[in-house]
Design a protein around this motif. Structure first.
Motif, PDB file in Angstrom:
ATOM      1  N   LEU A   1       0.909  -4.553   1.587  1.00 11.46           N
ATOM      2  CA  LEU A   1       1.700  -4.638   0.362  1.00 11.46           C
ATOM      3  C   LEU A   1       1.243  -3.634  -0.695  1.00 11.46           C
ATOM      4  CD1 LEU A   1       1.953  -8.536   0.018  1.00 11.46           C
ATOM      5  CD2 LEU A   1       3.797  -6.963   0.625  1.00 11.46           C
ATOM      6  N   TYR A   2      -0.050  -3.290  -0.672  1.00 11.44           N
ATOM      7  CA  TYR A   2      -0.572  -2.403  -1.714  1.00 11.44           C
ATOM      8  C   TYR A   2      -0.275  -0.925  -1.439  1.00 11.44           C
ATOM      9  CZ  TYR A   2      -3.711  -0.545  -5.263  1.00 11.44           C
ATOM     10  OH  TYR A   2      -4.221   0.100  -6.358  1.00 11.44           O
ATOM     11  N   ILE A   3       0.039  -0.589  -0.205  1.00 10.98           N
ATOM     12  CA  ILE A   3       0.285   0.818   0.136  1.00 10.98           C
ATOM     13  C   ILE A   3       1.352   1.460  -0.742  1.00 10.98           C
ATOM     14  CG2 ILE A   3       1.231   2.347   1.921  1.00 10.98           C
ATOM     15  CD1 ILE A   3      -0.332   0.733   3.986  1.00 10.98           C
ATOM     16  N   PRO A   4       2.538   0.854  -0.918  1.00 18.02           N
ATOM     17  CA  PRO A   4       3.536   1.482  -1.803  1.00 18.02           C
ATOM     18  C   PRO A   4       3.047   1.621  -3.241  1.00 18.02           C
ATOM     19  CG  PRO A   4       4.542  -0.224  -0.448  1.00 18.02           C
ATOM     20  CD  PRO A   4       3.060  -0.369  -0.292  1.00 18.02           C
ATOM     21  N   VAL A   5       2.307   0.615  -3.728  1.00 19.91           N
ATOM     22  CA  VAL A   5       1.770   0.688  -5.086  1.00 19.91           C
ATOM     23  C   VAL A   5       0.768   1.836  -5.198  1.00 19.91           C
ATOM     24  CG1 VAL A   5       0.470  -0.558  -6.865  1.00 19.91           C
ATOM     25  CG2 VAL A   5       2.104  -1.789  -5.412  1.00 19.91           C
TER      26      VAL A   5
END
Length: 258
Positions: free
Chosen positions: A152-156
């Motif tokens: 989930l943190y990859i795009p952020v």
């Protein structure tokens, strides 16, 4: 400002350059990391507001550390107040950096909410609130948190990797900086994959392996004295290597990192 497309091997080169940069002023960089960790821990102790402040100021802190990297290359002294560099760069930059901090805070809150829907945090409460041994169920939940959290943190991370410095140093608007950061990470995704894979080994796999070996030898109490310095040194070098990713992915008129 030109976006560069790089070979996968650059991921390793960034780490090598981060090590070189760390060597230019190791005490200065370690001081910045220790100061950030110390202040962040104190802030987090303040319910709700503390976490919000840390997230809000994350883009400004990022600019501050990269400014310290540039100072080290130019043989300038690194001072604690370098963390305020973005907030002292003028009204427009300060406003954009704080607005970017609000965007980052919102994204993290949304990410946390989604993660709470995927993970049973109640299974971890006994682990957090007591000294009981880790159960297989708790260990399973920890792995799920790490896996889904990373996904989930990859795009952020792609949005935020370069956007603070693009705002502070390239005078970009927030939408332009976010888009440019995303494109830089996407175009060079293979290099970033190798880069992050190496850091995962250094900061996660190696400390865990050392800890398990010491536990097997009944030397668990000594683990913190061995693992902690390795982790702090690795974390500091990793932050230094962020500057190398910036110099490689974007071309600007500045002193080159060699």
């Amino acid at each position: 400002m030109k976006l560069n497309s790089l070979a996968p091997k650059e991921g390793y080169t960034w780490i090598r350059q981060g090590i070189w940069l760390f060597k230019q002023n190791p005490l200065g960089f370690l001081m910045l990391i220790f100061m950030y960790v110390f202040v962040a821990q104190i802030a987090i102790m303040v319910p709700v507001i503390g976490v919000f402040v840390v997230l809000l100021l994350t883009p400004a802190i990022s600019v501050g550390f990269l400014t310290a990297c540039r100072q080290a290359i130019q043989k300038e002294r690194i001072r604690p107040l370098v963390y305020l560099a973005a907030l002292q760069s003028g009204v427009l930059v300060r406003r954009r950096i704080l607005q970017l901090g609000l965007i980052y805070t919102t994204l993290i809150l949304v990410l946390s909410f989604i993660l709470s829907l995927l993970i049973d945090f109640e299974a971890l409460l006994p682990l957090i609130t007591s000294d009981k041994p880790i159960t297989p169920e708790s260990l399973h939940q920890i792995y799920l948190i790490l896996f889904f959290g990373a996904i989930l943190y990859i795009p952020v991370a792609m949005l935020m990797w370069f956007s603070p410095i693009l705002i502070a140093w390239a005078d970009m608007s927030i939408p332009q900086a976010l888009f440019s950061s995303w494109m830089a990470c996407w175009v060079n995704r293979t290099a970033f994959f190798f880069y992050l894979a190496i850091w995962s080994i250094v900061l996660i796999a190696i400390p865990l392996t050392i800890g398990m070996l010491l536990d097997a030898l009944d030397l668990g109490q000594a683990a913190s004295f061995i693992v902690a310095p390795i982790s702090i040194a690795g974390l500091t070098v990793m932050h230094c290597s962020f500057y190398a990713t910036w110099k490689a992915c974007f071309t600007e008129d500045e002193v080159a990192l060699v």
